[in-house]
Design a protein around this motif. Structure first.
Motif, PDB file in Angstrom:
ATOM      1  N   GLN A 174       5.551   5.274  -2.388  1.00 25.98           N
ATOM      2  CA  GLN A 174       6.177   4.854  -1.137  1.00 25.98           C
ATOM      3  C   GLN A 174       5.135   4.190  -0.239  1.00 25.98           C
ATOM      4  OE1 GLN A 174       7.475   7.601   2.227  1.00 25.98           O
ATOM      5  NE2 GLN A 174       9.475   7.095   1.348  1.00 25.98           N
ATOM      6  N   ASN A 215       0.692   0.808   5.184  1.00 28.81           N
ATOM      7  CA  ASN A 215       0.081   2.121   5.002  1.00 28.81           C
ATOM      8  C   ASN A 215      -1.029   2.359   6.032  1.00 28.81           C
ATOM      9  OD1 ASN A 215       1.808   2.413   2.775  1.00 28.81           O
ATOM     10  ND2 ASN A 215       0.305   1.460   1.415  1.00 28.81           N
ATOM     11  N   GLN A 234       4.462   2.319   3.764  1.00 24.74           N
ATOM     12  CA  GLN A 234       4.887   2.180   5.152  1.00 24.74           C
ATOM     13  C   GLN A 234       4.565   0.761   5.620  1.00 24.74           C
ATOM     14  OE1 GLN A 234       2.451   3.684   8.460  1.00 24.74           O
ATOM     15  NE2 GLN A 234       4.231   4.898   9.106  1.00 24.74           N
ATOM     16  N   ASN A 263       9.858   2.551   5.794  1.00 22.63           N
ATOM     17  CA  ASN A 263       9.240   3.026   4.563  1.00 22.63           C
ATOM     18  C   ASN A 263      10.060   2.527   3.375  1.00 22.63           C
ATOM     19  OD1 ASN A 263       7.229   4.562   5.919  1.00 22.63           O
ATOM     20  ND2 ASN A 263       8.677   6.244   6.185  1.00 22.63           N
TER      21      ASN A 263
END
Length: 348
Positions: free
Chosen positions: A253, A215, A255, A191
């Motif tokens: 943020q 994401n 991923q 992340n």
């Protein structure tokens, strides 16, 4: 804030129609030259690599989000190629170039949206060296905080399964370390909070396909197989390949997950190398930011070397003759390429 992304012809982000259509130098001869200056390499080509073809129908392509694109390379005395942006072909004319790198295509007024570029040879000689994308990773007046995550940063990275990855060391890796896998489905995940991310890893001819998720959305499938057309083998090693880039990303943020395919179409085990990644966090986030698949850079070309991303358009190829044939490429440019090889032997 404007940013130029440099993509070398060897980087996995660029997909080629077929390995056999293209001639390339072997980066394994001088593994450190990915970061060497021209006075060291003695070569006019970026990182002393190129992809050269005389095959009619040979193609290269990749995806990007940006407002400008430049393609650098070389041509023979009778250039005959087209560049397509988002399936809108443009027949190009360029000054005959037999003396080194030239601008094959340039456009600084593209809409700032995801694009697919394809360059197709039509029977003359074509050499691809470097792509430069103009994009925007921060708002006006932004400053940037850059973060590097090494493969041994276990507090940040998750390698799964734990037993499916092997750590290695070497002077030419970042921080002298790298981690690789040949396990099908093995993945690395992290992340980060940033507007762009770069992933780097080793390229070898026994490496293969991997899929990138942002994401929880698959944004592209690429290959770390290197560019030399000498079959499946631990050969043609190229360090510091740009395995993935995404940007601009929206604020927040994100991923990132990379999954190794672990096998090729011939049932042979394939590997993926993770050396390190970098991401940048702007003080002012870009206003024109898009999420998910449309942010990724990657290519889609039919043939042996295939990379794809969600926004890519299909390419077709027809190989009519061996890339080793002259095919009207022009002896002058071939002489330039040969001269580069002579210089690098002297330097080394």
């Amino acid at each position: 804030m404007a940013f130029n992304l440099t993509v070398d012809d060897f980087d996995p982000l660029v997909a080629y129609s077929n390995y056999g259509d293209w001639q390339t130098p072997n980066p394994q001869d001088n593994p450190t030259w990915w970061n060497a200056t021209q006075d060291v390499t003695g070569s006019q080509w970026h990182q002393d690599t190129y992809h050269l073809t005389t095959v009619s129908g040979a193609q290269a392509s990749f995806n990007f989000t940006g407002s400008a694109l430049q393609i650098f390379g070389g041509t023979g005395a009778n250039p005959n190629y087209t560049v397509s942006i988002d399936n809108n072909p443009s027949t190009l004319t360029t000054a005959n170039n037999t003396a080194g790198r030239t601008l094959l295509y340039g456009n600084d007024s593209l809409p700032f949206v995801p694009h697919t570029v394809q360059i197709t040879n039509h029977g003359g000689g074509l050499l691809l060296d470097l792509f430069v994308v103009g994009t925007k990773l921060g708002g006006d007046g932004a400053t940037f905080t850059n973060t590097t995550v090494d493969d041994r940063s276990t507090q940040t990275l998750s390698f799964q399964p734990g037993g499916g990855w092997t750590q290695q060391t070497g002077d030419n890796f970042f921080n002298q370390t790298s981690t690789y896998t040949g396990a099908q489905g093995a993945n690395v995940e992290t992340n980060f909070t940033g507007s762009a991310v770069w992933v780097y890893g080793d390229q070898v001819n026994d490496h293969g396909s991997y899929t990138v998720y942002l994401n929880n959305t698959a944004v592209g499938t690429y290959t770390q197989r290197s560019g030399c057309a000498n079959g499946y083998a631990k050969s043609c090693e190229k360090l510091h390949g740009l395995a993935f880039f995404a940007g601009p990303l929206p604020q927040g943020q994100h991923q990132l997950k990379i999954v190794n395919a672990g096998t090729n179409g011939q049932g042979q085990q394939t590997f993926f190398d993770f050396d390190y990644l970098e991401y940048t966090t702007p003080s002012v986030w870009p206003q024109l930011a898009v999420a998910g698949a449309s942010t990724s850079a990657g290519g889609s070309a039919s043939g042996t070397n295939t990379g794809s991303a969600t926004s890519s358009a299909p390419a077709t190829t027809s190989s009519h003759k061996s890339a080793a044939a002259d095919g009207g490429f022009g002896t002058a440019l071939l002489a330039v390429v040969a001269a580069a090889w002579v210089v690098r032997k002297v330097v080394s």
